[in-house]
Design a protein around this motif. Structure first.
Motif, short mmCIF file in Angstrom:
data_model
loop_
_atom_site.label_atom_id
_atom_site.label_comp_id
_atom_site.label_asym_id
_atom_site.label_seq_id
_atom_site.Cartn_x
_atom_site.Cartn_y
_atom_site.Cartn_z
N UNK A 156 0.86 -1.06 -0.10
CA UNK A 156 -0.09 -0.15 -0.06
C UNK A 156 1.00 1.38 0.01
N UNK A 157 0.65 2.15 -0.88
CA UNK A 157 1.39 3.40 -1.04
C UNK A 157 0.47 4.65 -0.77
N UNK A 158 0.50 5.64 -0.01
CA UNK A 158 -0.24 6.62 -0.03
C UNK A 158 0.05 7.37 -1.42
N UNK A 159 -0.94 8.13 -1.99
CA UNK A 159 -1.03 8.96 -3.08
C UNK A 159 -1.91 10.08 -3.09
N UNK A 160 -1.76 11.11 -3.95
CA UNK A 160 -2.49 12.25 -4.03
C UNK A 160 -2.51 12.71 -5.34
N UNK A 161 -3.00 14.02 -5.60
CA UNK A 161 -3.31 14.63 -6.66
C UNK A 161 -2.24 14.64 -7.72
N UNK A 162 -1.08 14.63 -7.11
CA UNK A 162 0.31 14.70 -7.97
C UNK A 162 0.54 13.65 -8.78
N UNK A 163 -0.04 12.43 -8.62
CA UNK A 163 0.15 11.27 -9.05
C UNK A 163 -0.74 10.92 -10.52
N UNK A 164 0.11 10.88 -11.60
CA UNK A 164 -0.77 10.98 -12.77
C UNK A 164 -1.43 9.52 -13.03
N UNK B 234 -7.85 3.17 -2.94
CA UNK B 234 -8.34 2.95 -1.58
C UNK B 234 -8.78 4.02 -0.93
N UNK B 235 -9.70 4.32 0.00
CA UNK B 235 -10.05 5.41 0.55
C UNK B 235 -10.10 5.04 2.26
N UNK B 236 -9.61 6.08 3.12
CA UNK B 236 -9.82 5.73 4.15
C UNK B 236 -11.03 6.62 5.01
N UNK C 136 -7.79 15.05 -3.24
CA UNK C 136 -9.23 15.43 -3.53
C UNK C 136 -10.06 14.31 -3.89
N UNK C 137 -11.26 14.18 -3.24
CA UNK C 137 -11.98 13.05 -3.43
C UNK C 137 -12.40 13.11 -4.83
N UNK C 138 -13.01 14.33 -5.65
CA UNK C 138 -13.54 14.14 -6.95
C UNK C 138 -12.10 13.76 -7.98
N UNK C 139 -10.88 14.08 -7.52
CA UNK C 139 -9.87 13.67 -8.30
C UNK C 139 -9.90 12.10 -8.07
N UNK C 140 -9.87 11.72 -7.03
CA UNK C 140 -10.07 10.19 -6.83
C UNK C 140 -10.95 9.60 -7.68
N UNK C 141 -12.27 10.18 -8.03
CA UNK C 141 -13.21 9.67 -8.84
C UNK C 141 -12.72 9.64 -10.31
N UNK C 142 -12.15 10.60 -10.64
CA UNK C 142 -11.72 10.88 -11.94
C UNK C 142 -10.58 10.01 -12.26
N UNK D 188 -3.18 1.97 -3.72
CA UNK D 188 -3.15 3.33 -3.78
C UNK D 188 -4.14 3.89 -2.57
N UNK D 189 -3.57 4.41 -1.55
CA UNK D 189 -4.39 4.93 -0.51
C UNK D 189 -4.45 6.58 -0.64
N UNK D 190 -5.52 6.69 -0.87
CA UNK D 190 -5.72 8.22 -1.64
C UNK D 190 -5.71 9.24 -0.42
N UNK D 191 -5.01 10.20 -0.68
CA UNK D 191 -4.91 11.53 0.28
C UNK D 191 -5.08 12.68 -0.18
#
Length: 383
Positions: free
Chosen positions: A32-40, A116-118, A59-65, A54-57
């Motif tokens: 498991x790797x934390x990831x955020x909006x900077x990940x392409x 993933x989402x926490x 924006x939620x809408x960006x996670x959906x996209x 990928x454990x998302x950190x």
């Protein structure tokens, strides 16, 4: 949640953990790797295909996209593999096409389940622009839960199922009344089999059994048709709760008794109805158990136990699609053999063609079989 497996990840130099939530019973990802909006999206796709969740950190809408972008890449990869097969791929036997389709579905679900989402206690998502999910989660997981990690795909499924539950599904055979499916209980979106039950000649009976009631829609339909008492069974407590709610809403709860049972309740009935899973294959989620049944266990069990529970002169109604036959998963001779071995003859058979969009979609991987499919109500009587 104390018995839930844990998921572990490294973040800010610390090893962290949380309970893992999966209604499908999938094990927690190991990497498991934390990831955020900077990940392409391309980098995310490479990671999930290599087995990293990928454990998302961000924006939620960006996670959906990102989830949608991953889906497009998975589908594009699958499409290229199909084109590479050329004519040989197009001429696959239906059985092989089915198994490849199931494998592709499984691989797609596995890859998309890696985002993933926490969720914190109280069903709060600690992300920017995160929606309120408390009502949807509580309806499935219960009102009191601590923090956990869940795949975004499953979380969106919970939300979508809750909206379906609130809206309901209009049932023409019930005069336009609505059935409200709970999460994990198969929705009666395909109404053809209900039309068959609504139109088939009803034998004289005071009691009917509905085996595998699900949402309770068949039990409600039998009660609406005038059966004095219906005993409806299911193995799933979630399905029984769903059926109870629907029967009460439809005003027929006083004529339907719900029982948790594997197939038949005690006693006999003049009419016994079952709509077992249609395809002899292994389900990959609880919801799929309404469609896929390894080795046709429920179908065989229904036929084998029918005589013991049917009143003299009564009828057993087997409602089943012949899609398995067109896919090469079961032969018509096998079904007829099981019926005869159980001591029954076919008193009548009523057929209807499917109306769902896949039946007329030439791009569907199983189009050849779906185009030929019939759903039938087999009226069975003792020899």
């Amino acid at each position: 949640m104390n018995d839930a497996p844990l998921i572990f990840w490294l973040e800010a130099g610390q090893t962290l953990s949380a309970p893992w939530q999966s209604e499908a019973g999938l094990p927690p990802p190991k990497n498991v790797l934390p990831a955020d909006d900077t990940l392409s999206a391309d980098a995310a796709y490479r990671l999930v295909t290599q087995g990293t969740a990928l454990l998302w950190r961000g924006d939620f809408h960006n996670a959906r996209q990102l989830l949608q972008a991953l889906g497009r890449r998975v589908d594009r990869k699958s499409g290229k593999a199909g084109k590479a097969g050329g004519k040989a791929e197009a001429e696959l036997a239906p059985r092989e096409a089915f198994h490849r389709h199931r494998l592709a579905q499984s691989q797609r679900a596995r890859l998309l389940g890696q985002l993933l989402i926490q969720v914190e206690a109280g069903y709060r998502i600690p992300l920017r622009r995160a929606p309120e999910v408390g009502e949807a989660c509580a309806a499935v997981l219960g009102p009191e839960r601590g923090a956990f990690v869940i795949s975004l795909r499953e979380l969106l499924g919970l939300i979508s199922a809750h909206e379906w539950r609130k809206k309901g599904v209009e049932i023409a055979a019930l005069g336009g009344a609505r059935i409200h499916p709970h999460y994990g209980v198969y929705s009666p979106l395909r109404g053809e089999y209900l039309d068959l039950v609504a139109a088939a000649p009803l034998p004289e009976c005071q009691v009917a059994f509905d085996i595998g009631t699900g949402t309770g829609v068949l039990a409600a339909l039998l009660a609406r048709r005038g059966v004095a008492k219906v005993v409806a069974t299911d193995t799933s407590p979630r399905a029984l709760a769903c059926a109870r709610e629907n029967l009460e809403r439809l005003g027929v709860a006083d004529r339907v008794e719900l029982r948790q049972a594997d197939l038949f309740p005690p006693g006999r009935a003049g009419l016994i109805v079952s709509n077992p899973p249609w395809l002899p294959a292994r389900p990959s989620s609880p919801l799929e158990a309404a469609v896929y049944d390894p080795d046709s266990r429920m179908l065989k069990g229904f036929l084998a136990g029918l005589a013991e529970h049917l009143e003299p002169g009564g009828e057993g109604w087997l409602i089943i699609s012949d899609l398995a036959e067109h896919l090469g998963l079961r032969r018509r001779e096998e079904l007829l053999g099981w019926i005869a071995a159980a001591g029954f003859k076919v008193r009548g058979k009523h057929d209807i063609r499917p109306r769902h969009p896949k039946a007329s979609d030439p791009d569907d991987p199983l189009h050849q079989a779906r185009a030929a499919e019939l759903t039938s109500l087999w009226r069975l009587a003792t020899l």
